[in-house]
Design a protein around this motif. Structure first.
Motif, PDB file in Angstrom:
ATOM      1  N   ASP A   9     -17.036 -14.625 -77.695  1.00  0.00           N
ATOM      2  CA  ASP A   9     -18.084 -15.882 -77.135  1.00  0.00           C
ATOM      3  C   ASP A   9     -19.244 -14.973 -76.551  1.00  0.00           C
ATOM      4  O   ASP A   9     -18.958 -13.984 -75.463  1.00  0.00           O
ATOM      5  N   PRO A  10     -20.481 -15.418 -76.801  1.00  0.00           N
ATOM      6  CA  PRO A  10     -21.790 -15.017 -76.440  1.00  0.00           C
ATOM      7  C   PRO A  10     -21.637 -14.858 -74.630  1.00  0.00           C
ATOM      8  O   PRO A  10     -22.237 -14.062 -74.031  1.00  0.00           O
ATOM      9  N   ALA A  11     -21.098 -15.810 -74.058  1.00  0.00           N
ATOM     10  CA  ALA A  11     -21.172 -15.925 -72.384  1.00  0.00           C
ATOM     11  C   ALA A  11     -20.275 -14.659 -72.107  1.00  0.00           C
ATOM     12  O   ALA A  11     -20.676 -14.001 -70.820  1.00  0.00           O
ATOM     13  N   ASP A  12     -19.182 -14.496 -72.714  1.00  0.00           N
ATOM     14  CA  ASP A  12     -18.284 -13.330 -72.328  1.00  0.00           C
ATOM     15  C   ASP A  12     -18.952 -12.046 -72.638  1.00  0.00           C
ATOM     16  O   ASP A  12     -18.516 -10.967 -71.695  1.00  0.00           O
ATOM     17  N   ALA A  14     -22.211 -11.349 -72.550  1.00  0.00           N
ATOM     18  CA  ALA A  14     -23.242 -11.145 -71.463  1.00  0.00           C
ATOM     19  C   ALA A  14     -22.575 -10.843 -70.250  1.00  0.00           C
ATOM     20  O   ALA A  14     -23.010  -9.907 -69.453  1.00  0.00           O
ATOM     21  N   ASP A  15     -21.381 -11.682 -69.712  1.00  0.00           N
ATOM     22  CA  ASP A  15     -20.740 -11.111 -68.488  1.00  0.00           C
ATOM     23  C   ASP A  15     -20.387  -9.390 -68.442  1.00  0.00           C
ATOM     24  O   ASP A  15     -20.591  -8.950 -67.598  1.00  0.00           O
ATOM     25  N   THR A  18     -23.261  -7.341 -68.110  1.00  0.00           N
ATOM     26  CA  THR A  18     -23.887  -7.079 -66.886  1.00  0.00           C
ATOM     27  C   THR A  18     -23.072  -6.399 -66.000  1.00  0.00           C
ATOM     28  O   THR A  18     -23.428  -5.348 -65.165  1.00  0.00           O
ATOM     29  N   ASP A  29     -13.535  -5.133 -70.135  1.00  0.00           N
ATOM     30  CA  ASP A  29     -14.605  -5.167 -70.507  1.00  0.00           C
ATOM     31  C   ASP A  29     -15.121  -4.231 -71.675  1.00  0.00           C
ATOM     32  O   ASP A  29     -15.729  -4.791 -72.820  1.00  0.00           O
ATOM     33  N   HIS A  36     -16.123  -6.647 -80.234  1.00  0.00           N
ATOM     34  CA  HIS A  36     -17.188  -7.536 -80.454  1.00  0.00           C
ATOM     35  C   HIS A  36     -18.415  -6.709 -81.412  1.00  0.00           C
ATOM     36  O   HIS A  36     -18.786  -7.247 -82.526  1.00  0.00           O
TER      37      HIS A  36
END
Length: 121
Positions: A9-12, A14-15, A18, A29, A36
């Motif tokens: 998932d793109p939000a995961d 991005a997190d 970060t 992570d 991914h």
């Protein structure tokens, strides 16, 4: 034959990126980002002539060419998760990673430079 990996998932992503940038990334992570970016590589460079290994998280076969069916493939790339993520995000170039011995690559078609970065950082 193992199931193909799926992009996260793109939000995961991005997190996790970060946390990588902040130096607080953990194994979860690293696993998420490794899988991914390997999944995206599989989609962008379909084939079965090169195996890209990022132990202990995952390995994929990609790049068009002669397909192997058993045993060690004729072309193998191996690196650690941090290096793979840096390559995938453009924080490290393929030639630099090879020159610094951060990846091992043997066999034909093991130059991943045309496929990297997968996603600019």
């Amino acid at each position: 034959m193992p199931a193909r990996l799926r992009p996260a998932d793109p939000a995961d992503v991005a997190d996790a990126l970060t946390r990588v940038a902040a130096g607080t990334a953990d194994r979860v992570d690293l696993r998420l980002l490794t899988k991914h970016y390997l999944a995206v590589l599989e989609l962008r460079a379909p084939g079965r002539s090169v195996e890209v290994r990022v132990p202990p998280y995952a390995a994929v076969q990609c790049v068009e060419g002669v397909r192997h069916t058993r045993g060690t493939p004729p072309a193998v790339i191996e690196t650690d998760a941090e290096t793979w993520i840096a390559l995938a995000t453009g924080r490290l170039t393929w030639p630099d990673a090879v020159a610094e011995h951060r990846v091992t690559a043997s066999g034909e078609r093991t130059d991943l430079a045309p496929y990297l970065p997968i996603e600019p950082d």
